[in-house]
Design a protein around this motif. Structure first.
Motif, PDB file in Angstrom:
ATOM      1  N   ARG A  13      38.529 -20.153   3.033  1.00 19.52           N
ATOM      2  CA  ARG A  13      37.798 -19.231   3.667  1.00 19.52           C
ATOM      3  C   ARG A  13      36.219 -19.447   3.390  1.00 19.52           C
ATOM      4  NH1 ARG A  13      35.604 -15.381  -0.556  1.00 19.52           N
ATOM      5  NH2 ARG A  13      35.232 -13.497   0.310  1.00 19.52           N
ATOM      6  N   ILE A  14      35.766 -20.125   2.712  1.00 16.79           N
ATOM      7  CA  ILE A  14      33.989 -19.901   2.297  1.00 16.79           C
ATOM      8  C   ILE A  14      33.635 -20.757   3.619  1.00 16.79           C
ATOM      9  CG2 ILE A  14      32.144 -20.645   1.322  1.00 16.79           C
ATOM     10  CD1 ILE A  14      33.590 -18.336   0.053  1.00 16.79           C
ATOM     11  N   THR A  15      34.458 -21.839   3.918  1.00 20.00           N
ATOM     12  CA  THR A  15      33.891 -22.808   4.915  1.00 20.00           C
ATOM     13  C   THR A  15      33.753 -22.072   6.678  1.00 20.00           C
ATOM     14  OG1 THR A  15      34.841 -24.591   4.156  1.00 20.00           O
ATOM     15  CG2 THR A  15      34.471 -24.484   6.433  1.00 20.00           C
ATOM     16  N   ARG A  16      34.975 -20.909   6.582  1.00 20.53           N
ATOM     17  CA  ARG A  16      35.396 -20.283   7.590  1.00 20.53           C
ATOM     18  C   ARG A  16      34.288 -19.200   7.995  1.00 20.53           C
ATOM     19  NH1 ARG A  16      40.382 -18.624   6.960  1.00 20.53           N
ATOM     20  NH2 ARG A  16      39.970 -17.252   5.486  1.00 20.53           N
ATOM     21  N   LEU A  17      33.702 -18.826   6.872  1.00 18.56           N
ATOM     22  CA  LEU A  17      33.165 -17.500   6.752  1.00 18.56           C
ATOM     23  C   LEU A  17      31.876 -17.388   7.570  1.00 18.56           C
ATOM     24  CD1 LEU A  17      33.612 -15.349   3.261  1.00 18.56           C
ATOM     25  CD2 LEU A  17      33.283 -14.526   5.870  1.00 18.56           C
ATOM     26  N   LYS A  18      31.317 -19.002   6.966  1.00 18.25           N
ATOM     27  CA  LYS A  18      29.878 -19.490   6.855  1.00 18.25           C
ATOM     28  C   LYS A  18      30.170 -19.924   8.552  1.00 18.25           C
ATOM     29  CE  LYS A  18      28.156 -21.014   2.958  1.00 18.25           C
ATOM     30  NZ  LYS A  18      27.871 -22.344   2.006  1.00 18.25           N
ATOM     31  N   LEU A  19      31.282 -20.667   9.240  1.00 18.17           N
ATOM     32  CA  LEU A  19      31.076 -21.289  10.628  1.00 18.17           C
ATOM     33  C   LEU A  19      31.173 -19.721  11.881  1.00 18.17           C
ATOM     34  CD1 LEU A  19      32.044 -23.181  12.748  1.00 18.17           C
ATOM     35  CD2 LEU A  19      34.099 -23.014  12.520  1.00 18.17           C
ATOM     36  N   VAL A  20      32.124 -19.148  11.260  1.00 14.81           N
ATOM     37  CA  VAL A  20      32.327 -17.557  12.608  1.00 14.81           C
ATOM     38  C   VAL A  20      30.985 -16.496  11.826  1.00 14.81           C
ATOM     39  CG1 VAL A  20      33.458 -15.810  12.367  1.00 14.81           C
ATOM     40  CG2 VAL A  20      34.509 -17.751  12.210  1.00 14.81           C
ATOM     41  N   ASN A  21      30.261 -16.868  11.538  1.00 16.11           N
ATOM     42  CA  ASN A  21      29.117 -15.682  11.076  1.00 16.11           C
ATOM     43  C   ASN A  21      28.480 -16.371  11.745  1.00 16.11           C
ATOM     44  OD1 ASN A  21      29.175 -13.149   9.368  1.00 16.11           O
ATOM     45  ND2 ASN A  21      30.677 -14.490   8.235  1.00 16.11           N
ATOM     46  N   SER A  22      28.104 -17.740  11.647  1.00 14.16           N
ATOM     47  CA  SER A  22      26.934 -18.476  12.429  1.00 14.16           C
ATOM     48  C   SER A  22      26.992 -18.663  13.757  1.00 14.16           C
ATOM     49  CB  SER A  22      26.867 -20.185  12.135  1.00 14.16           C
ATOM     50  OG  SER A  22      26.283 -19.776  10.673  1.00 14.16           O
ATOM     51  N   VAL A  23      27.522 -18.433  14.305  1.00 12.63           N
ATOM     52  CA  VAL A  23      28.293 -18.702  15.788  1.00 12.63           C
ATOM     53  C   VAL A  23      28.158 -17.990  16.519  1.00 12.63           C
ATOM     54  CG1 VAL A  23      30.669 -18.095  16.043  1.00 12.63           C
ATOM     55  CG2 VAL A  23      30.394 -20.213  16.776  1.00 12.63           C
ATOM     56  N   SER A  24      27.563 -16.702  15.861  1.00 13.88           N
ATOM     57  CA  SER A  24      26.500 -15.601  16.982  1.00 13.88           C
ATOM     58  C   SER A  24      25.522 -16.230  17.041  1.00 13.88           C
ATOM     59  CB  SER A  24      26.678 -14.142  16.839  1.00 13.88           C
ATOM     60  OG  SER A  24      26.776 -14.177  14.944  1.00 13.88           O
ATOM     61  N   GLY A  25      24.400 -16.554  16.897  1.00 16.50           N
ATOM     62  CA  GLY A  25      22.967 -17.284  16.420  1.00 16.50           C
ATOM     63  C   GLY A  25      22.121 -16.189  16.010  1.00 16.50           C
ATOM     64  N   ILE A 182      18.885 -14.304  10.157  1.00 13.08           N
ATOM     65  CA  ILE A 182      19.358 -14.915   9.082  1.00 13.08           C
ATOM     66  C   ILE A 182      21.208 -15.301   9.945  1.00 13.08           C
ATOM     67  CG2 ILE A 182      21.634 -13.743   8.000  1.00 13.08           C
ATOM     68  CD1 ILE A 182      20.971 -11.323   6.442  1.00 13.08           C
ATOM     69  N   SER A 183      21.373 -16.012   9.860  1.00 10.73           N
ATOM     70  CA  SER A 183      22.529 -17.124   9.601  1.00 10.73           C
ATOM     71  C   SER A 183      23.603 -17.702   9.311  1.00 10.73           C
ATOM     72  CB  SER A 183      21.873 -17.719  10.683  1.00 10.73           C
ATOM     73  OG  SER A 183      23.037 -18.754  11.872  1.00 10.73           O
ATOM     74  N   GLY A 184      24.302 -16.585   9.439  1.00 13.54           N
ATOM     75  CA  GLY A 184      25.502 -17.830   8.720  1.00 13.54           C
ATOM     76  C   GLY A 184      25.938 -16.284   7.482  1.00 13.54           C
ATOM     77  N   LEU A 185      25.581 -17.141   5.990  1.00 14.27           N
ATOM     78  CA  LEU A 185      25.385 -15.590   5.305  1.00 14.27           C
ATOM     79  C   LEU A 185      24.684 -16.321   4.374  1.00 14.27           C
ATOM     80  CD1 LEU A 185      29.092 -16.668   3.644  1.00 14.27           C
ATOM     81  CD2 LEU A 185      28.816 -15.061   4.901  1.00 14.27           C
ATOM     82  N   ASN A 186      24.013 -17.068   4.560  1.00 10.69           N
ATOM     83  CA  ASN A 186      22.785 -17.530   3.585  1.00 10.69           C
ATOM     84  C   ASN A 186      21.705 -18.370   3.840  1.00 10.69           C
ATOM     85  OD1 ASN A 186      24.293 -19.525   3.445  1.00 10.69           O
ATOM     86  ND2 ASN A 186      24.729 -19.759   1.550  1.00 10.69           N
TER      87      ASN A 186
END
Length: 210
Positions: A13-25, A182-186
């Motif tokens: 879950r966490i890896t997916r959250l970070k990856l997908v949240n980052s991909v839009s720039g 912001i990129s990703g979660l943090n």
């Protein structure tokens, strides 16, 4: 590196959250301020604020699925009909990030994370005094997104507060204001202006192929 739909679905879950949240720039970094019917304020960091139109002046943001522990922002907006959007700057990035914790409803993130409430006459929602760009929003609509249970919250700009020196040829100079993204979660990024181009008309497009 190539992730298929199946690969993404199988990530933890966490890896997916970070990856997908980052991909839009890089996305805008904002604090959204609200207040409930008992006058308890709430402040939360959002990276999903988006421009939806200029006439009327609409902005939106995505609210996560409502649970008993989260969703205070949207609940407060529905109660009072107003909210604020406040830019984040480097000097309080850490404080802003920690507003994402799931505090009890009785706890104000303004006080807990070291921010000052600021109000203007006739508008109930609290602004972040420390922010250099503050937007007062009138709630218009909440649109459910059935695919994942999130909600697109739409508001119209009622107040826009920014320094007199913020505009450059009609544009807000985000680099001079030291607004961040912001990129990703943090992960937080400073913004650097690299160009300014004219409004584009088809007969003015230069030749790019030599």
């Amino acid at each position: 590196m190539h992730y298929s739909h199946k690969d993404i679905a199988n990530l933890d879950r966490i890896t997916r959250l970070k990856l997908v949240n980052s991909v839009s720039g890089i996305k805008p970094a904002n604090l959204i301020g609200t207040i409930d019917s008992k006058q308890t304020t709430n402040l939360a960091v959002f990276s999903s604020v988006v421009h939806l139109g200029s006439n009327p002046s609409l902005l939106g943001f995505v609210s996560r699925p409502q649970t008993g522990e989260s969703g205070h922002t949207l609940e407060n907006i529905k109660q009072n009909g107003v909210f604020t959007i406040n830019h984040i700057h480097p000097e309080f990035t850490k404080q802003a990030h920690y507003t994402s914790a799931k505090f009890d409803r009785s706890v104000s993130e303004f006080a807990r994370c070291g921010f000052s409430e600021e109000y203007i006459e006739g508008f109930a929602a609290p602004f972040v005094k420390e922010s250099r760009v503050k937007v007062g929003m009138q709630f218009k609509e909440a649109i459910p997104i059935p695919l994942n249970g999130t909600i697109l919250v739409i508001g119209e700009i009622a107040h826009l507060i920014l320094p007199d020196t913020a505009l450059e040829k009609g544009d807000i100079n985000l680099e001079d204001l030291n607004s961040i993204g912001i990129s990703g979660l943090n992960s937080y990024y400073e913004l650097k202006k690299i160009a300014q181009h004219p409004y584009v008309r088809a007969n003015e497009v230069p030749e790019f192929n030599g």
